[in-house]
Design a protein around this motif. Structure first.
Motif, PDB file in Angstrom:
ATOM      1  N   VAL A  84       0.848  -1.206   0.000  1.00 54.83           N
ATOM      2  CA  VAL A  84       0.000   0.000   0.000  1.00 54.83           C
ATOM      3  C   VAL A  84       0.879   1.250   0.000  1.00 54.83           C
ATOM      4  O   VAL A  84       0.635   2.214  -0.743  1.00 54.83           O
ATOM      5  N   MET A 110       2.253   1.605  -3.425  1.00 57.85           N
ATOM      6  CA  MET A 110       1.273   2.170  -4.349  1.00 57.85           C
ATOM      7  C   MET A 110       1.294   3.698  -4.289  1.00 57.85           C
ATOM      8  O   MET A 110       1.302   4.371  -5.325  1.00 57.85           O
ATOM      9  N   LEU A 111       1.331   4.256  -3.077  1.00 51.65           N
ATOM     10  CA  LEU A 111       1.338   5.709  -2.937  1.00 51.65           C
ATOM     11  C   LEU A 111       2.647   6.292  -3.497  1.00 51.65           C
ATOM     12  O   LEU A 111       2.632   7.318  -4.172  1.00 51.65           O
ATOM     13  N   PHE A 163       2.499   6.202  -7.260  1.00 50.83           N
ATOM     14  CA  PHE A 163       1.625   7.267  -7.756  1.00 50.83           C
ATOM     15  C   PHE A 163       2.385   8.590  -7.855  1.00 50.83           C
ATOM     16  O   PHE A 163       2.332   9.271  -8.887  1.00 50.83           O
ATOM     17  N   LEU A 184      -3.339  -6.160 -13.020  1.00 46.50           N
ATOM     18  CA  LEU A 184      -4.629  -5.711 -12.476  1.00 46.50           C
ATOM     19  C   LEU A 184      -5.810  -6.438 -13.123  1.00 46.50           C
ATOM     20  O   LEU A 184      -6.855  -6.593 -12.507  1.00 46.50           O
ATOM     21  N   LEU A 215      -6.426  -9.385 -10.843  1.00 49.08           N
ATOM     22  CA  LEU A 215      -6.309  -9.114  -9.412  1.00 49.08           C
ATOM     23  C   LEU A 215      -7.005 -10.188  -8.571  1.00 49.08           C
ATOM     24  O   LEU A 215      -6.494 -10.616  -7.548  1.00 49.08           O
ATOM     25  N   PHE A 267      -6.036 -13.447  -4.882  1.00 49.25           N
ATOM     26  CA  PHE A 267      -6.684 -13.631  -3.587  1.00 49.25           C
ATOM     27  C   PHE A 267      -7.069 -15.086  -3.342  1.00 49.25           C
ATOM     28  O   PHE A 267      -7.462 -15.447  -2.235  1.00 49.25           O
ATOM     29  N   LEU A 315      -1.994  -0.540  -8.514  1.00 51.69           N
ATOM     30  CA  LEU A 315      -3.233   0.253  -8.432  1.00 51.69           C
ATOM     31  C   LEU A 315      -2.940   1.751  -8.529  1.00 51.69           C
ATOM     32  O   LEU A 315      -3.845   2.553  -8.729  1.00 51.69           O
ATOM     33  N   LEU A 333      -5.021   5.280 -11.026  1.00 51.59           N
ATOM     34  CA  LEU A 333      -5.147   6.551 -10.311  1.00 51.59           C
ATOM     35  C   LEU A 333      -4.346   7.647 -11.003  1.00 51.59           C
ATOM     36  O   LEU A 333      -4.815   8.781 -11.148  1.00 51.59           O
ATOM     37  N   HIS A 337     -11.790  -3.433  -0.459  1.00 50.08           N
ATOM     38  CA  HIS A 337     -10.395  -3.580  -0.924  1.00 50.08           C
ATOM     39  C   HIS A 337     -10.251  -4.057  -2.387  1.00 50.08           C
ATOM     40  O   HIS A 337     -11.034  -3.683  -3.238  1.00 50.08           O
ATOM     41  N   GLY A 338      -9.261  -4.893  -2.649  1.00 44.27           N
ATOM     42  CA  GLY A 338      -8.892  -5.234  -4.023  1.00 44.27           C
ATOM     43  C   GLY A 338      -9.933  -6.011  -4.805  1.00 44.27           C
ATOM     44  O   GLY A 338     -10.040  -5.853  -6.023  1.00 44.27           O
ATOM     45  N   ALA A 354     -12.360  -3.577  -5.843  1.00 43.28           N
ATOM     46  CA  ALA A 354     -11.712  -2.719  -6.845  1.00 43.28           C
ATOM     47  C   ALA A 354     -11.654  -3.416  -8.208  1.00 43.28           C
ATOM     48  O   ALA A 354     -11.817  -2.774  -9.247  1.00 43.28           O
ATOM     49  N   GLY A 412      -9.155   1.787  -6.080  1.00 42.78           N
ATOM     50  CA  GLY A 412      -7.784   1.505  -5.647  1.00 42.78           C
ATOM     51  C   GLY A 412      -7.337   2.500  -4.593  1.00 42.78           C
ATOM     52  O   GLY A 412      -6.742   2.137  -3.570  1.00 42.78           O
ATOM     53  N   LEU A 413      -7.654   3.767  -4.822  1.00 42.64           N
ATOM     54  CA  LEU A 413      -7.290   4.806  -3.852  1.00 42.64           C
ATOM     55  C   LEU A 413      -8.039   4.597  -2.536  1.00 42.64           C
ATOM     56  O   LEU A 413      -7.461   4.701  -1.450  1.00 42.64           O
ATOM     57  N   MET A 451      -9.154   1.820  -1.361  1.00 45.05           N
ATOM     58  CA  MET A 451      -8.555   0.670  -0.693  1.00 45.05           C
ATOM     59  C   MET A 451      -7.288   1.069   0.058  1.00 45.05           C
ATOM     60  O   MET A 451      -7.101   0.722   1.226  1.00 45.05           O
ATOM     61  N   GLY A 452      -6.415   1.824  -0.622  1.00 47.40           N
ATOM     62  CA  GLY A 452      -5.145   2.206  -0.013  1.00 47.40           C
ATOM     63  C   GLY A 452      -5.339   3.106   1.199  1.00 47.40           C
ATOM     64  O   GLY A 452      -4.779   2.865   2.268  1.00 47.40           O
TER      65      GLY A 452
END
Lengths: 124, 235
Positions: free
Chosen positions: A30, A33-34, A37, A59, A62, A66, B81, B85, B194-195, B198, B213-214, B216-217
């Protein structure tokens, strides 16, 4: 493809480093991801780049990733059966409340700030 | 069955194959039904793998390590993800404040309501703690449940379960709630499921997928920070 995956793994590792240094319970991916971005924004990264191609390929599937954790359900079938009502009610009830609260708060604040949007056009 | 063939059937190779075939069957169903909401590929995949390890008498732990090759990619996919975005970043304009407030309030609502509903219906404290984190993405749910004193793998099952439910019913529910801004639709689904949620939104629309995605994060961040605080009040 491999170039893009290399970038994604690099950002995941960066994320893992960041959460360890800051000592927070946020998962590395996570944070990654940020970070990615911010990187994509700063670089004005184009749609034909390797990160976009590899990332979009991942993606699309995805849900597959899981599956191994989801199969864990076989271990807990007895627990789920014995506590079916509290589990079902808590999971579904808090899902719906969360959905309503996030959706209406976001839309309500948009209206308050005078920037409401309607993307769906015709009534659904 | 001959012992060597049974060993082959229990090998990582065969277990990976069953999982992938189940997933492909799920994708085939999804295509055949024109993308029907119920046809989420994750369902037949989990069903096929669960059936296989039950019939073959394989430990879940053995299955889990055999399929690490698949589970591994959840990390890089989560990082990825950032891509939708980035492509939708213009749409963040005028939405940053609503988005942040909504995710924090929503995370608190998810945690508190799950615990209180379970308590009213007679769940024990370990189960309440396991339910508290289910809106978060599975790695967060596992880590937080462990710290709280719940059952981490069961928390992952709850998170995935609600993800699947949400993937099936969330778009229709959002229509009923009259939430028509695609950013808010995606955000809400990502924040509570979550995913997996998403992934459904990514199929529906790129804006919805990007904001899911955002959601979720940010929700993972908010839940990580709120669970230890709310635990002081709740338990």
């Amino acid at each position: 493809m491999i170039a893009g995956l290399t970038w994604l793994l690099a950002f995941q590792v960066l994320g893992e480093v960041l959460v360890r240094v800051l000592d927070v319970t946020v998962p590395g991916p996570v944070a990654g991801m940020l970070l990615l971005f911010v990187f994509l924004r700063l670089r004005r990264y184009g749609d034909d780049g390797s990160i976009v191609r590899a990332g979009s390929a991942l993606l699309r599937h995805l849900q597959l990733f899981f599956v191994p954790a989801g199969v864990g359900v076989v271990v807990y079938l007895a627990v789920l059966r014995d506590h079916a009502l509290p589990i079902a009610a808590a999971v579904l009830g808090s899902w719906l409340l969360g959905l309503v609260v996030v959706g209406w708060t976001a839309v309500g604040l948009e209206r308050l700030l005078g920037k409401p949007r309607d993307d769906l056009g015709d009534p659904v | 069955m001959r012992d060597d063939l049974l060993d082959l059937a229990r090998s990582p190779l065969a277990l990976l194959l069953v999982t992938l075939v189940g997933y492909q069957a799920g994708r085939w169903l999804q295509a055949r039904t024109g993308g029907h909401a119920l046809a989420q590929p994750v369902l037949p995949a989990i069903g096929a793998a669960a059936l296989a390890i039950t019939v073959l008498d394989v430990d879940y732990a053995a299955y889990r390590s055999a399929t690490e090759l698949i589970a591994f990619w959840l990390g890089p996919a989560t990082v990825a993800l950032a891509i939708p975005l980035h492509r939708q970043a213009d749409r963040l304009k005028g939405f940053v404040v609503p988005l942040l407030v909504a995710v924090v309030v929503g995370a608190a609502t998810s945690i508190v309501s799950a615990v209180l509903i379970a308590r009213v219906l007679g769940a024990d404290e370990v189960l309440e703690k396991t339910l508290a984190t289910k809106a978060a993405t599975t790695p967060v749910a596992i880590a937080l449940t462990d710290a709280l004193g719940g059952i981490p793998p069961l928390a992952a099952v709850f998170a995935i379960g609600i993800g699947i439910v949400s993937a099936v019913v969330a778009p229709a529910t959002l229509n009923l709630l009259r939430i028509r801004d695609r950013r808010a639709r995606g955000l809400a689904v990502g924040a509570v499921s979550h995913g997996i949620g998403a992934s459904r939104m990514l199929r529906e629309d790129e804006t919805e997928g990007a904001f899911a995605g955002l959601g979720m994060g940010l929700s993972a961040l908010a839940i990580s920070l709120l669970v230890p605080l709310l635990a002081l009040v709740l338990f």
